[in-house]
Design an enzyme around this catalytic site. Structure first.
Site, PDB file in Angstrom:
ATOM      1  N   ASP A  81     -24.610 -35.659 -11.547  1.00  0.00           N
ATOM      2  CA  ASP A  81     -24.494 -34.238 -11.200  1.00  0.00           C
ATOM      3  C   ASP A  81     -25.638 -33.855 -10.259  1.00  0.00           C
ATOM      4  OD1 ASP A  81     -23.089 -31.564 -12.517  1.00  0.00           O
ATOM      5  OD2 ASP A  81     -25.148 -31.175 -11.885  1.00  0.00           O
TER       6      ASP A  81
ATOM      7  N   HIS B  78     -27.487 -31.383 -10.484  1.00  0.00           N
ATOM      8  CA  HIS B  78     -28.606 -30.829 -11.253  1.00  0.00           C
ATOM      9  C   HIS B  78     -29.127 -31.842 -12.274  1.00  0.00           C
ATOM     10  CE1 HIS B  78     -26.074 -27.347  -9.996  1.00  0.00           C
ATOM     11  NE2 HIS B  78     -27.257 -26.844  -9.687  1.00  0.00           N
TER      12      HIS B  78
ATOM     13  N   HIS C 198     -27.010 -29.655 -19.648  1.00  0.00           N
ATOM     14  CA  HIS C 198     -28.192 -28.790 -19.747  1.00  0.00           C
ATOM     15  C   HIS C 198     -28.492 -28.371 -21.192  1.00  0.00           C
ATOM     16  CE1 HIS C 198     -28.592 -28.549 -15.451  1.00  0.00           C
ATOM     17  NE2 HIS C 198     -27.393 -28.018 -15.285  1.00  0.00           N
TER      18      HIS C 198
ATOM     19  N   ASP D  44     -20.966 -31.518  -7.737  1.00  0.00           N
ATOM     20  CA  ASP D  44     -21.664 -30.464  -6.996  1.00  0.00           C
ATOM     21  C   ASP D  44     -22.675 -31.043  -6.010  1.00  0.00           C
ATOM     22  OD1 ASP D  44     -23.065 -31.283  -9.241  1.00  0.00           O
ATOM     23  OD2 ASP D  44     -23.376 -29.278 -10.062  1.00  0.00           O
TER      24      ASP D  44
HETATM   25 ZN   LIG Z   1     -24.573 -29.332 -11.695  1.00  0.00          ZN
END
Ligand SMILES: [Zn+2]
Length: 364
Positions: free
Chosen positions: A211, A213, A175, A300
């Protein structure tokens, strides 16, 4: 007979205890301090799991010059992160520093850049942050540097063996963009590694981000570049963090046009559909003709993850790794997210056994 990873006999993995220096007790969600999900115990769980598998052998972590980080991150941000905790410390009664004002795009004129408020530490914190879930503590900078060292040590191994190695990076990185921290991330371990890999191999490489995200930071770093192809499958940003990036139509600009590939996942996607889509991504990466790959490994995507909403089972991670092994490229795997502590270790280990060409575990 157990098949072996390319070139090394066992799979090398890299880990630094310095990750423990980043140990915030809280993050702020909906204005409320809550226990954080991205905790030091995560990395210890994964390390313990790999330590009891004799086909994983720990490699030595080396320290790398900051100039490698400065290839990807704005040196001014790197300077700031080194000082951030100390300069903000007088303004908080807690050991974590969390911003209260952010540099929103609406505070900039046109394409111009907002000025860094160098004399106002808390405003400076908001200048370089995008959320309240990424606290800085006294050891954050040192831990973040160690995560980059872990990833680059794995890269050295891979460039020597042309095989597969794993960097147990913490804090995670995907991120974090050129000049922005957030989403538990400070330095973008995968991006630093991929840029360096492309430079040293002399050809384009891919980052495959699995991931849950979207890796907004990685995407933005390479969005106008054709030395790193970014491919990600992730929870659709219409409902999933980081919300503002990660849509399928984001495909790169300028020299990077066509070098960004997002696949949005609906809530509840389970093993078969996920593996089908990952196989498609693998074909897309293959078609790019890249000469190396960095995998942003987040687990995740797991059904029990406390902050995500996919439905992958324990059985998904070995075949996911095996699909990426089919690329048959020098491969660095770096750790991103994964917050279900009960099965975090086994899911990472299963994926690594898949991508490393090792046998499937009995319990899978
Ligand atoms: Zn994540």
């Amino acid at each position: 007979m157990v098949s072996r990873s390319v070139g090394s006999g066992t799979m090398r993995w890299y880990f630094s205890p310095k990750h423990q220096l980043h140990d915030p007790d809280r993050e702020v969600r909906a204005g409320t301090p809550t226990p954080g999900f991205e905790v030091a115990r995560r990395a210890e769980i994964i390390a313990a799991e790999l330590s009891r598998d004799e086909e994983f052998s720990p490699g030595e972590v080396h320290s790398f010059d900051r100039r490698v980080i400065d290839q990807v991150h704005d040196p001014r941000m790197v300077d700031w992160l080194e000082e951030a905790w100390a300069e903000c410390r007088p303004f908080s009664e807690h050991r974590e520093i969390i911003p209260d004002v952010f540099r929103h795009a609406g505070l900039s004129i046109g394409e111009g850049h907002a000025r860094e408020p160098r004399d106002k530490p808390m405003a400076r914190l908001g200048f370089y942050s995008f959320d309240s879930m990424t606290p800085i503590v006294e050891g954050t900078y040192e831990a973040s540097r160690s995560a980059v060292d872990v990833a680059l040590s794995a890269l050295d191994e891979v460039l020597e063996t042309r095989g597969v190695a794993y960097g147990l990076c913490r804090p995670p990185g995907h991120h974090a963009s050129t000049a922005m921290i957030g989403g538990y991330c400070f330095f973008n371990n995968a991006a630093v590694t991929a840029a360096e890999m492309a430079r040293r191999l002399g050809g384009p490489v891919a980052i495959v981000d699995v991931d849950y995200h979207h890796g907004n930071g990685t995407q933005s770093i390479f969005y106008d570049r054709d030395d790193v192809f970014y491919a990600s499958l992730h929870g659709a940003p219409s409902r999933a963090f980081p919300y503002f990036l990660g849509y399928a139509e984001e495909s790169g600009v300028g020299a990077g046009a066509g070098w960004n590939h997002n696949v949005e996942l609906e809530r509840g996607v389970a093993d078969d559909e996920y593996l089908y889509l990952l196989a498609q991504i693998t074909e897309t990466v293959h078609a790019r003709g890249v000469v190396g790959v960095v995998i942003s490994l987040g687990v995740d995507t797991y059904m029990n993850d406390p902050i995500s909403d996919l439905a992958l089972s324990l059985s998904a991670y070995f075949p996911a790794g095996r699909l990426l092994r089919e690329l048959a490229l020098p491969t660095v795997v770096v750790q991103e997210g994964g917050y279900d502590q009960a099965d975090l270790g086994i899911n990472v280990r299963s994926f690594l056994r898949g991508v490393g060409g090792l046998d499937r575990l009995d319990q899978d």
